[in-house]
Scaffold this active site. Structure first.
Site, short mmCIF file in Angstrom:
data_model
loop_
_atom_site.label_atom_id
_atom_site.label_comp_id
_atom_site.label_asym_id
_atom_site.label_seq_id
_atom_site.Cartn_x
_atom_site.Cartn_y
_atom_site.Cartn_z
N GLN A 123 -19.61 20.52 14.21
CA GLN A 123 -20.70 21.49 14.14
C GLN A 123 -21.68 21.17 13.02
O GLN A 123 -22.88 21.36 13.15
CB GLN A 123 -20.09 22.89 13.91
CG GLN A 123 -21.05 24.03 14.11
CD GLN A 123 -21.17 24.43 15.58
OE1 GLN A 123 -20.18 24.55 16.27
NE2 GLN A 123 -22.39 24.63 16.05
N LYS A 166 -16.72 27.08 11.82
CA LYS A 166 -16.11 27.43 13.12
C LYS A 166 -14.92 28.34 12.84
O LYS A 166 -14.32 28.27 11.76
CB LYS A 166 -15.64 26.16 13.83
CG LYS A 166 -15.42 26.34 15.31
CD LYS A 166 -16.70 26.13 16.10
CE LYS A 166 -16.49 26.48 17.56
NZ LYS A 166 -17.66 26.12 18.39
N ASP A 192 -17.63 31.08 21.63
CA ASP A 192 -17.12 29.78 22.09
C ASP A 192 -16.12 30.13 23.20
O ASP A 192 -16.22 31.22 23.79
CB ASP A 192 -16.45 29.01 20.93
CG ASP A 192 -16.13 27.56 21.28
OD1 ASP A 192 -17.04 26.72 21.29
OD2 ASP A 192 -14.95 27.25 21.58
N THR A 228 -26.64 26.64 26.14
CA THR A 228 -25.84 25.42 26.00
C THR A 228 -25.90 24.60 27.28
O THR A 228 -26.13 23.38 27.25
CB THR A 228 -24.39 25.77 25.63
OG1 THR A 228 -24.40 26.63 24.50
CG2 THR A 228 -23.59 24.52 25.29
N ASN A 278 -19.03 29.93 30.51
CA ASN A 278 -20.44 30.08 30.14
C ASN A 278 -21.21 28.76 30.25
O ASN A 278 -22.26 28.69 30.89
CB ASN A 278 -20.54 30.66 28.73
CG ASN A 278 -21.95 30.62 28.20
OD1 ASN A 278 -22.33 29.69 27.50
ND2 ASN A 278 -22.75 31.59 28.58
P1 NDP Z 1 -15.61 29.79 28.32
O1 NDP Z 1 -14.45 30.48 27.76
O2 NDP Z 1 -16.75 30.58 28.85
O3 NDP Z 1 -15.15 28.82 29.51
C1 NDP Z 1 -14.23 27.80 29.28
C2 NDP Z 1 -13.96 27.08 30.58
O4 NDP Z 1 -13.19 25.93 30.30
C3 NDP Z 1 -13.14 27.92 31.57
O5 NDP Z 1 -13.47 27.56 32.89
C4 NDP Z 1 -11.72 27.50 31.21
O6 NDP Z 1 -10.79 27.68 32.27
C5 NDP Z 1 -11.89 26.05 30.89
N1 NDP Z 1 -10.86 25.65 29.90
C6 NDP Z 1 -10.70 26.14 28.65
N2 NDP Z 1 -9.65 25.59 28.05
C7 NDP Z 1 -9.14 24.74 28.94
C8 NDP Z 1 -8.04 23.87 28.93
N3 NDP Z 1 -7.24 23.77 27.84
N4 NDP Z 1 -7.82 23.11 30.02
C9 NDP Z 1 -8.62 23.20 31.10
N5 NDP Z 1 -9.68 24.02 31.19
C10 NDP Z 1 -9.93 24.77 30.13
O7 NDP Z 1 -16.11 28.78 27.19
P2 NDP Z 1 -17.51 28.04 27.04
O8 NDP Z 1 -18.08 27.74 28.38
O9 NDP Z 1 -18.31 28.80 26.07
O10 NDP Z 1 -17.08 26.69 26.32
C11 NDP Z 1 -16.79 25.48 27.03
C12 NDP Z 1 -16.91 24.30 26.10
O11 NDP Z 1 -18.26 24.22 25.59
C13 NDP Z 1 -16.02 24.31 24.85
O12 NDP Z 1 -15.66 22.99 24.53
C14 NDP Z 1 -16.95 24.83 23.77
O13 NDP Z 1 -16.54 24.44 22.47
C15 NDP Z 1 -18.24 24.15 24.17
N6 NDP Z 1 -19.46 24.74 23.64
C16 NDP Z 1 -19.77 26.05 23.89
C17 NDP Z 1 -20.95 26.59 23.40
C18 NDP Z 1 -21.38 27.96 23.76
O14 NDP Z 1 -22.53 28.30 23.44
N7 NDP Z 1 -20.57 28.78 24.40
C19 NDP Z 1 -21.85 25.80 22.54
C20 NDP Z 1 -21.47 24.41 22.42
C21 NDP Z 1 -20.31 23.93 22.93
P3 NDP Z 1 -9.73 28.89 32.22
O15 NDP Z 1 -10.52 30.11 32.51
O16 NDP Z 1 -8.74 28.53 33.29
O17 NDP Z 1 -9.14 28.88 30.84
#
Ligand code: NDP
Length: 449
Positions: free
Chosen positions: A115, A130, A170, A214, A245
Site C-alpha cells: 500500500q 492496512k 477490503d 478499483t 466489489n
Molecule cells: P470482496 O470481499 O468484495 O470480494 C472478494 C472476492 O474474492 C469474493 O468473490 C471472494 O469469494 C473471493 N475470495 C476472497 N478470498 C478468497 C480466497 N482465499 N480464495 C478464493 N477466493 C477468494 O473483496 P474486494 O473485491 O474488495 O477485494 C478483492 C481483492 O482486491 C483483494 O485482493 C483486495 O485486497 C483487492 N483490492 C481491493 C480494493 C477495494 O477498493 N476494495 C482496492 C485495491 C485492491 P468468497 O465470497 O467465496 O470468499
C-alpha cells in the site's frame, strides 16, 4: 558495483525474513520490491547511506488487539484485530480493513507494505497502512456484523484520525461495514470527522465512483497497456476472478469498453457464461441478496458452474485476477499464455505468485501488477477525503474523469520509469521503483524518522 549492491540488498532481505518469522506473504512482497531496487541505490547513494530500505521494511507501528463480540444466540466470540501503520512519509496512513478468517499479521503487513508504494504512485498525499481481523463475515446476520464492527472500532478509534490514519474497505469490508465502523467512531469521539474513513454512503460523506473505482481503474490501466501495443479492449474475451466489489466493477467497465467477459468465480467455484456475464444478475446476487455464485446458474440455464474449477484454464485474451493473493500460480500463467492471453491486469493485491509473474514477463505479455493497476480504489478514497475537506460533493462524471486521469498518469509514470531503469515494458520494475523513489525522497529530508 551492481553485484555488490545486489549482495547488500539480499542481506537486507535475509534480515527482514529473520526479523519477521513465519510471515510468508510479507516476505514475498518485500522480496519482489527489493529485487527491483539495485539500480535505484546506484543512482541515489543517499538512500543506502540513510538505510531507507531497512527503514521502509519496518512498519512505523503495529497494533494488535482483542475483539470480543456476541452472536445472535448470546454466545461470546473473541477475534483478533490488527492495524499496521506502515509509512507516513507522504501523508496519513491510508489503506483498507480486511475481514477474513485467513487474516494474520503477515497478511496485513504484506498489504500495508504494498500500500505504501501504491499510494505513492497515485501522486496523492497518503501514506500506507492496512488492518483487519480474522473475523469471518460469511453467514453472519446484520446485527452480528454491527456488533463486531462496534467492538473492533471501540479499540481502534484511539489510533485513527483524519490527519493520522484513515482506513477503508477490503475483502469482507464494504459499505455496510464502513457504516457501522463510522457510526461507532462518531459516537465515541463525538466528532463528525468525515475524512477518517472512506467508502462511506453517498448521503453521509461518501464519494460517487468510490464503489466502482478499483475495478474501473484496473480496466483503465489495461486499456493503457494495450494502447502502447496498438491494441484495444474492444471485442476481447476476458475472464475476471472473484465476484466481489473489485470483480463486479471490473466486469462492468470491461463490458462498457466493448469487451466480452465470459467467466468469474468465488472461493467455491467458477461460472462460465459464453454469452457474456449478466452483470445485473450478478450484482443482485452478490450485492443485494449476498448469495453464493453457484446460484447464478439457476437463473441462466446456458451458464455452467464448475465447483472447485480453475478459472485460468478458460481460454481468454485478457485475464483480471480480482479475488485474493497468490490465486494464480506458474502453471496457471503458462496455461493463460499458451491459450493466447495478451494482457493481465491485477485488481487484487499480489494475486500472481513469483513464478507466475516470471512467466508473464518472460512471455512479454502486458502485465500490470496490482500495486499500479488497482490503485484506483485508494486514489478515489483520496478524492473522497478532498471532497470531505472542502465540504463538497462532485458529480459521477467529474469524479470518474479524475480517476481516469490518475490511472493514465500511473500507467505513464510506471512505463517511463521502467524504460529509464533499463527494463522497458516491465511494469513490475516501473511500479516498484517509481513508488519507492517517491517515498524515499520524502523520508530523506525529514531526518531519521
Ligand atoms: P470482496 O470481499 O468484495 O470480494 C472478494 C472476492 O474474492 C469474493 O468473490 C471472494 O469469494 C473471493 N475470495 C476472497 N478470498 C478468497 C480466497 N482465499 N480464495 C478464493 N477466493 C477468494 O473483496 P474486494 O473485491 O474488495 O477485494 C478483492 C481483492 O482486491 C483483494 O485482493 C483486495 O485486497 C483487492 N483490492 C481491493 C480494493 C477495494 O477498493 N476494495 C482496492 C485495491 C485492491 P468468497 O465470497 O467465496 O470468499
Amino acid at each position: 558495483m551492481a553485484i555488490a549492491m545486489e549482495e547488500k540488498i539480499e542481506a537486507i532481505y535475509q534480515q527482514v525474513k529473520a526479523r519477521n518469522p513465519g510471515e510468508d506473504e510479507f516476505h514475498q512482497a518485500v522480496k519482489e520490491v527489493l529485487e527491483s531496487l539495485g539500480p535505484v541505490l546506484v543512482k541515489f547513494p543517499e538512500f543506502a547511506e540513510q538505510k531507507i530500505i531497512e527503514r521502509i521494511c519496518e512498519p512505523e507501528r503495529q497494533i494488535m488487539f482483542r475483539v470480543p463480540w456476541q452472536d445472535d444466540r448470546g454466545e461470546v466470540h473473541i477475534n483478533r484485530g490488527f492495524r499496521v501503520q506502515f509509512n507516513s512519509a507522504i501523508g496519513p496512513y491510508k489503506g483498507g480493513l480486511r475481514f477474513h478468517p485467513s487474516v494474520y499479521l503477515g497478511i496485513i503487513k504484506f498489504l500495508g507494505f504494498e500500500q505504501t508504494f501504491k499510494n505513492a504512485l497515485t501522486g496523492m498525499p497518503i501514506g500506507g497502512g492496512k488492518g483487519g481481523s480474522d473475523f469471518d463475515p460469511k453467514g453472519k446476520s446484520n446485527n452480528e456484523i454491527m456488533r463486531f464492527c462496534q467492538s473492533y472500532m471501540t479499540e481502534l478509534y484511539r489510533h485513527l484520525g483524519e490527519y493520522t490514519d484513515c482506513p477503508a474497505g477490503d475483502i469482507g469490508v464494504g459499505g455496510r461495514e464502513i457504516g457501522y465502523l463510522f457510526g461507532q467512531y462518531k459516537r465515541i469521539t463525538n466528532r463528525y470527522e468525515s475524512g477518517v474513513l472512506t467508502g462511506k454512503g453517498i448521503g453521509w460523506g461518501g464519494s460517487l465512483v468510490r464503489t466502482e473505482a478499483t475495478g474501473y481503474g484496473a480496466v483503465y490501466f489495461v486499456r493503457e497497456m494495450l494502447k502502447v501495443r496498438k491494441q484495444s479492449l474492444e471485442g476481447k474475451t476476458c475472464v475476471v476472478s472473484g465476484s466481489g466489489n473489485v470483480a463486479i466493477y471490473t466486469i462492468e467497465k470491461l463490458q462498457q469498453l466493448g469487451a466480452k467477459v465470459i467467466a468469474c468465480s468465488d472461493s467455491n467455484g467458477v461460472i462460465i457464461h459464453e454469452k457474456g456475464i449478466d452483470l445485473q444478475m450478478l450484482k443482485k446476487l452478490k450485492e443485494v441478496e449476498r448469495r453464493r455464485l453457484a446460484d447464478y446458474a439457476t437463473y441462466h440455464k446456458d451458464a455452467r458452474y464448475i465447483a472447485e474449477g480453475n478459472i485460468w484454464e478458460i481460454p481468454c485474451q485478457v485475464a483480471m485476477p480480482s479475488a485474493t493473493q497468490n490465486e494464480l500460480n506458474g502453471k496457471d500463467a503458462k496455461m493463460l499464455v499458451k491459450n493466447g492471453c495478451i494482457a493481465v491486469g491485477e485488481g487484487a493485491n499480489m494475486p500472481t505468485t513469483p513464478e507466475g509473474v516470471h512467466v508473464f514477463l518472460h512471455a512479454k505479455i502486458a502485465y500490470g501488477p496490482g500495486k499500479a493497476a488497482n490503485a484506483g480504489g485508494v486514489a478515489t478514497s483520496a478524492l473522497e477525503m478532498q471532497q470531505n475537506a472542502s465540504r463538497d460533493s462532485w458529480s459521477f462524471e467529474y469524479t470518474e474523469q479524475k480517476l481516469d486521469q490518475i490511472m493514465t498518469g500511473i500507467h505513464q509514470a510506471t512505463y517511463e520509469t521502467a524504460e529509464e531503469f533499463g527494463a522497458p515494458d516491465n511494469y513490475v520494475i516501473g511500479a516498484n521503483v517509481a513508488g519507492f523513489i517517491k517515498v524515499a525522497q520524502a523520508m530523506v529530508p525529514m531526518g531519521l524518522i
